[in-house]
Design an enzyme around this catalytic site. Structure first.
Site, PDB file in Angstrom:
ATOM      1  N   ARG A  83     -92.186 -42.495 -14.472  1.00 41.17           N
ATOM      2  CA  ARG A  83     -92.236 -41.221 -15.211  1.00 41.17           C
ATOM      3  C   ARG A  83     -92.045 -41.569 -16.679  1.00 41.17           C
ATOM      4  O   ARG A  83     -91.012 -42.139 -17.055  1.00 41.17           O
ATOM      5  CB  ARG A  83     -91.137 -40.280 -14.714  1.00 41.17           C
ATOM      6  N   HIS A 111     -99.688 -34.909 -14.208  1.00 42.32           N
ATOM      7  CA  HIS A 111     -98.655 -34.975 -13.160  1.00 42.32           C
ATOM      8  C   HIS A 111     -99.394 -34.968 -11.811  1.00 42.32           C
ATOM      9  O   HIS A 111     -99.349 -33.984 -11.064  1.00 42.32           O
ATOM     10  CB  HIS A 111     -97.698 -33.783 -13.300  1.00 42.32           C
ATOM     11  N   GLN A 142     -97.740 -34.076  -8.388  1.00 45.81           N
ATOM     12  CA  GLN A 142     -97.464 -32.644  -8.270  1.00 45.81           C
ATOM     13  C   GLN A 142     -98.741 -31.902  -7.838  1.00 45.81           C
ATOM     14  O   GLN A 142     -98.729 -31.135  -6.873  1.00 45.81           O
ATOM     15  CB  GLN A 142     -96.971 -32.103  -9.626  1.00 45.81           C
ATOM     16  N   ASP A 169     -95.478 -22.676 -14.925  1.00 43.50           N
ATOM     17  CA  ASP A 169     -94.621 -23.837 -15.207  1.00 43.50           C
ATOM     18  C   ASP A 169     -93.804 -23.485 -16.449  1.00 43.50           C
ATOM     19  O   ASP A 169     -94.096 -22.492 -17.139  1.00 43.50           O
ATOM     20  CB  ASP A 169     -95.533 -25.068 -15.460  1.00 43.50           C
ATOM     21  N   CYS A 216     -94.099 -25.566 -10.146  1.00 45.41           N
ATOM     22  CA  CYS A 216     -93.776 -26.966  -9.829  1.00 45.41           C
ATOM     23  C   CYS A 216     -92.276 -27.227  -9.848  1.00 45.41           C
ATOM     24  O   CYS A 216     -91.813 -28.189  -9.240  1.00 45.41           O
ATOM     25  CB  CYS A 216     -94.484 -27.894 -10.809  1.00 45.41           C
ATOM     26  N   ARG A 269     -93.638 -32.186  -1.576  1.00 45.09           N
ATOM     27  CA  ARG A 269     -93.657 -33.417  -2.395  1.00 45.09           C
ATOM     28  C   ARG A 269     -93.303 -34.611  -1.506  1.00 45.09           C
ATOM     29  O   ARG A 269     -93.889 -35.691  -1.629  1.00 45.09           O
ATOM     30  CB  ARG A 269     -92.646 -33.319  -3.555  1.00 45.09           C
TER      31      ARG A 269
END
Ligand code: CP
Ligand code: NVA
Length: 310
Positions: free
Chosen positions: A104, A131, A134, A227, A266, A294
């Site tokens: 990340r 991402h 996601q 988001d 998310c 996830r």
């Protein structure tokens, strides 16, 4: 040796995405039935974090444990990276020890350099641009809820120019989901992202609309997605909160979409900013199923990258 990275959404073809989805469904069922599925016994995953995380960190770590492997949490400032060792050298060394690297990062280029210098698969666990883990999970979740993807309409409301929106946009185009964004002019999806999806949009006859009126954007939507207004690393907090406040996902807004519209986020959410408590905890929300997925989707992703390409 053939290796495959997951730096961004478009690294996976239509067929590869569906292979991962089918595997995720199988692994999810196995886990629910408590059937063993230790497909990565003895394998290790290095997880480098330049930014905080709850879901990505925990779901990848638990994924490796459930698959019989092991994950190492590596906070970037605590590595020699913090003292100036290069990303390239870090990739060269880590790939002598582990079977995959998840990172990340702030600059997406760090993911690119990791992949260029790694002899094991590199997975993007969020960069400022994309991402993909996601979005892969999100499309899987929509497939699970609706039983199909082609022809559905997803409306993203809020910051149309962030990592989650970019990745969702690219996967929707690849999988045949119509994509609408409802956002202020200054926060629109950038033309270079639209350009990346052009071929898929044409091939899949996907309709893309970038609208500035949130009410117009959610009309007949099957999914409303939002988001945070202030992604990690952004500094202009007050300005963003002011500019984006007309784009809150609340009960009134979702009443303008399809009757059975599903609401996604998310996470982490800033409750009562981009989304109200009422919607987040209400009957249209599939947000916590989305978060759970996830784990299942990343298990499939790890198995796919570590067994099909090694
Ligand atoms: N959605 C997501 O990636 O959450 P974290 O930042 O908690 O990992
Ligand atoms: N766009 C958000 C996603 C968090 C998972 C961010 O980058 O902070």
């Amino acid at each position: 040796m053939k290796i495959k990275h997951f730096k961004m959404d478009q690294d996976f073809s239509y067929e590869e995405i569906w292979q991962v989805f089918r595997l995720a469904r199988e692994l999810k069922e196995k886990q629910k039935r408590k059937e063993p599925h230790q497909l990565l016994r003895g394998k290790s995953l290095a997880m480098i974090f330049q930014k905080p995380s709850t879901r990505t960190r925990v779901s990848f770590e638990v994924a490796m444990t459930q698959l019989g492997g092991h994950a190492l949490y590596l906070s970037a400032p605590d590595l020699q990276l913090g003292r100036g060792e290069t990303i390239a050298d870090t990739a060269k060394v880590l790939s002598r020890y582990v079977d995959a690297i998840m990172a990340r990062v702030f600059a997406h280029q760090d993911i690119v350099v990791l992949a260029q210098n790694s002899t094991v698969p590199v997975i993007n666990g969020l960069s400022d641009e994309f991402h993909p883990c996601q979005a892969l999970t999100d499309l899987f979740t929509i497939w699970e809820k609706y039983g199909s993807l082609k022809g559905l309409t997803l409306t993203f409301v809020g910051d149309g120019d962030n990592n989650v929106t970019n990745s969702l946009f690219l996967f929707c185009a690849r999988l045949g989901v119509n994509f609408r964004v409802g956002c202020p002019k200054k926060y629109q999806t950038r033309p270079e992202i639209l350009e990346m999806a052009k071929k898929d949009m044409k091939k899949n006859e996907v309709k893309i609309e970038i609208l500035n009126d949130p009410k117009e954007a959610v009309k007949n939507a099957d999914i409303i997605y939002t988001d945070t207004w202030v992604s990690m690393g952004r500094k202009d907090v007050k300005k963003r909160e002011k500019d984006l406040s007309p784009y809150q996902v609340n009960k009134k807004l979702i009443s303008l979409a399809n009757e059975n519209v599903k609401v996604m986020h998310c996470l982490p959410a800033h409750r009562n900013q981009e989304i109200t408590d009422e919607v987040m905890d209400g009957p249209h929300s599939i947000i916590f199923d989305q978060a759970e997925n996830r784990l299942h989707v990343q298990k499939a992703l790890l198995v796919f990258l570590l067994t099909k390409f090694n």
